[in-house]
Design a protein around this motif. Sequence first.
Motif, mmCIF file in Angstrom:
data_model
loop_
_atom_site.group_PDB
_atom_site.id
_atom_site.type_symbol
_atom_site.label_atom_id
_atom_site.label_comp_id
_atom_site.label_asym_id
_atom_site.label_seq_id
_atom_site.Cartn_x
_atom_site.Cartn_y
_atom_site.Cartn_z
ATOM 1 N N HIS A 112 0.869 -1.181 0.000
ATOM 2 C CA HIS A 112 0.000 0.000 0.000
ATOM 3 C C HIS A 112 0.899 1.222 0.000
ATOM 4 O O HIS A 112 1.249 1.755 1.043
ATOM 5 N N SER A 113 1.284 1.627 -1.199
ATOM 6 C CA SER A 113 2.211 2.739 -1.322
ATOM 7 C C SER A 113 1.889 3.505 -2.596
ATOM 8 O O SER A 113 1.041 3.119 -3.388
ATOM 9 N N ALA A 114 2.616 4.568 -2.793
ATOM 10 C CA ALA A 114 2.438 5.356 -4.011
ATOM 11 C C ALA A 114 2.784 4.524 -5.241
ATOM 12 O O ALA A 114 2.136 4.645 -6.275
ATOM 13 N N GLN A 115 3.775 3.652 -5.115
ATOM 14 C CA GLN A 115 4.159 2.794 -6.235
ATOM 15 C C GLN A 115 3.012 1.849 -6.601
ATOM 16 O O GLN A 115 2.758 1.607 -7.775
ATOM 17 N N ASP A 116 2.328 1.333 -5.588
ATOM 18 C CA ASP A 116 1.198 0.439 -5.832
ATOM 19 C C ASP A 116 0.089 1.182 -6.578
ATOM 20 O O ASP A 116 -0.499 0.654 -7.518
ATOM 21 N N LEU A 117 -0.192 2.399 -6.145
ATOM 22 C CA LEU A 117 -1.222 3.188 -6.805
ATOM 23 C C LEU A 117 -0.826 3.460 -8.255
ATOM 24 O O LEU A 117 -1.645 3.340 -9.166
ATOM 25 N N LYS A 118 0.434 3.820 -8.472
ATOM 26 C CA LYS A 118 0.918 4.071 -9.829
ATOM 27 C C LYS A 118 0.756 2.826 -10.689
ATOM 28 O O LYS A 118 0.290 2.897 -11.819
ATOM 29 N N TRP A 119 1.125 1.683 -10.134
ATOM 30 C CA TRP A 119 0.998 0.424 -10.869
ATOM 31 C C TRP A 119 -0.468 0.168 -11.214
ATOM 32 O O TRP A 119 -0.794 -0.213 -12.343
ATOM 33 N N THR A 120 -1.352 0.366 -10.246
ATOM 34 C CA THR A 120 -2.782 0.144 -10.461
ATOM 35 C C THR A 120 -3.308 1.045 -11.571
ATOM 36 O O THR A 120 -4.047 0.595 -12.448
ATOM 37 N N ILE A 121 -2.910 2.298 -11.540
ATOM 38 C CA ILE A 121 -3.362 3.230 -12.570
ATOM 39 C C ILE A 121 -2.821 2.822 -13.937
ATOM 40 O O ILE A 121 -3.566 2.807 -14.921
ATOM 41 N N GLU A 122 -1.537 2.484 -14.011
ATOM 42 C CA GLU A 122 -0.957 2.064 -15.293
ATOM 43 C C GLU A 122 -1.663 0.832 -15.840
ATOM 44 O O GLU A 122 -1.976 0.756 -17.028
ATOM 45 N N GLU A 123 -1.901 -0.131 -14.981
ATOM 46 C CA GLU A 123 -2.585 -1.352 -15.419
ATOM 47 C C GLU A 123 -4.019 -1.054 -15.850
ATOM 48 O O GLU A 123 -4.512 -1.618 -16.823
ATOM 49 N N SER A 124 -4.684 -0.170 -15.117
ATOM 50 C CA SER A 124 -6.058 0.195 -15.465
ATOM 51 C C SER A 124 -6.089 0.941 -16.791
ATOM 52 O O SER A 124 -6.981 0.711 -17.615
ATOM 53 N N LEU A 125 -5.132 1.827 -17.014
ATOM 54 C CA LEU A 125 -5.071 2.556 -18.280
ATOM 55 C C LEU A 125 -4.902 1.600 -19.459
ATOM 56 O O LEU A 125 -5.474 1.809 -20.523
ATOM 57 N N LYS A 126 -4.137 0.549 -19.261
ATOM 58 C CA LYS A 126 -3.904 -0.422 -20.331
ATOM 59 C C LYS A 126 -5.190 -1.125 -20.745
ATOM 60 O O LYS A 126 -5.297 -1.604 -21.868
ATOM 61 N N GLN A 127 -6.158 -1.170 -19.842
ATOM 62 C CA GLN A 127 -7.406 -1.869 -20.136
ATOM 63 C C GLN A 127 -8.422 -0.974 -20.849
ATOM 64 O O GLN A 127 -9.434 -1.458 -21.333
ATOM 65 N N LEU A 128 -8.155 0.326 -20.895
ATOM 66 C CA LEU A 128 -9.045 1.244 -21.601
ATOM 67 C C LEU A 128 -8.877 1.084 -23.113
ATOM 68 O O LEU A 128 -7.834 0.628 -23.593
ATOM 69 N N SER A 129 -9.876 1.509 -23.847
ATOM 70 C CA SER A 129 -9.748 1.528 -25.304
ATOM 71 C C SER A 129 -8.672 2.556 -25.672
ATOM 72 O O SER A 129 -8.413 3.486 -24.909
ATOM 73 N N PRO A 130 -8.054 2.401 -26.834
ATOM 74 C CA PRO A 130 -7.030 3.376 -27.232
ATOM 75 C C PRO A 130 -7.540 4.820 -27.248
ATOM 76 O O PRO A 130 -6.831 5.723 -26.836
ATOM 77 N N ASP A 131 -8.778 5.044 -27.703
ATOM 78 C CA ASP A 131 -9.334 6.402 -27.716
ATOM 79 C C ASP A 131 -9.445 6.969 -26.308
ATOM 80 O O ASP A 131 -9.113 8.129 -26.070
ATOM 81 N N HIS A 132 -9.932 6.154 -25.380
ATOM 82 C CA HIS A 132 -10.074 6.625 -23.997
ATOM 83 C C HIS A 132 -8.713 6.853 -23.352
ATOM 84 O O HIS A 132 -8.503 7.852 -22.649
ATOM 85 N N ARG A 133 -7.784 5.942 -23.577
ATOM 86 C CA ARG A 133 -6.437 6.081 -23.010
ATOM 87 C C ARG A 133 -5.788 7.355 -23.552
ATOM 88 O O ARG A 133 -5.187 8.128 -22.811
ATOM 89 N N GLN A 134 -5.925 7.577 -24.841
ATOM 90 C CA GLN A 134 -5.322 8.731 -25.486
ATOM 91 C C GLN A 134 -5.858 10.038 -24.904
ATOM 92 O O GLN A 134 -5.089 10.940 -24.585
ATOM 93 N N ILE A 135 -7.156 10.136 -24.715
ATOM 94 C CA ILE A 135 -7.753 11.383 -24.240
ATOM 95 C C ILE A 135 -7.352 11.659 -22.797
ATOM 96 O O ILE A 135 -7.077 12.797 -22.422
ATOM 97 N N ILE A 136 -7.269 10.628 -21.959
ATOM 98 C CA ILE A 136 -6.835 10.824 -20.566
ATOM 99 C C ILE A 136 -5.371 11.246 -20.530
ATOM 100 O O ILE A 136 -4.999 12.153 -19.777
ATOM 101 N N LEU A 137 -4.540 10.617 -21.344
ATOM 102 C CA LEU A 137 -3.122 10.988 -21.363
ATOM 103 C C LEU A 137 -2.923 12.421 -21.836
ATOM 104 O O LEU A 137 -2.147 13.173 -21.250
ATOM 105 N N LEU A 138 -3.633 12.799 -22.880
ATOM 106 C CA LEU A 138 -3.472 14.154 -23.391
ATOM 107 C C LEU A 138 -3.947 15.199 -22.386
ATOM 108 O O LEU A 138 -3.269 16.203 -22.172
ATOM 109 N N HIS A 139 -5.101 14.988 -21.786
ATOM 110 C CA HIS A 139 -5.661 15.994 -20.888
ATOM 111 C C HIS A 139 -5.121 15.897 -19.469
ATOM 112 O O HIS A 139 -4.571 16.854 -18.929
ATOM 113 N N ASP A 140 -5.260 14.739 -18.856
ATOM 114 C CA ASP A 140 -4.948 14.615 -17.430
ATOM 115 C C ASP A 140 -3.457 14.423 -17.145
ATOM 116 O O ASP A 140 -2.986 14.814 -16.090
#
Length: 182
Positions: A112-140
């Motif tokens: 339970h650390s910042a690294q775990d959260l980062k890993w969770t977010i990266e893994e979750s982003l990989k599961q998004l469609s390319p369009d959704h991943r792209q828009i989150i990366l560009l904006h957020d």
Amino acid sequence: MDEELYRIIREAKQGKKDAFAILVRRFKDYVYRYAYGMLGDRMEAEDVTQEAFLKCYAALPRLENEFSFVSWLQRIVSNLCSDHLKKRQKEKTKPIQETLSQMEISEARQRHSAQDLKWTIEESLKQLSPDHRQIILLHDVQGFRYEEIAQTLEIPVGTVKSRLNAARLALRQIMKKGEEEE
């Protein structure tokens, strides 16, 4: 951007290799971070970064307006990432869950650390469609404004806003599902 950067872009357009080298140094981290965010693979992101600057170098003399350099470069990177994702899908690579060993997954969930959260977010982003991943990366992640994203992706601002909202909802659902599985 500043006048100095526009001068460098103009010189690079004229074929001055030193000027282009400055552009590469200035934008390589930005290109790599975006590619890694879209692809989730360091090696592929490095490949896309190299490909992007090769394409940029070849096409730079045809760039009509140096003021649009960043969005033009972003479009090159986006297209390359899209091509890599299509190629990956054709090759039907294993889902991420299968490529990670069960031990890696359980270890990551136990921390339970910042690294775990980062890993969770990266893994979750990989599961998004390319369009959704792209828009989150560009904006957020990259901090582009709605208008800049619309121009880069050649879509209306309203589509950018609705796609970003849908992407965030999808990301929340993926992350919530991951929490429930723990």
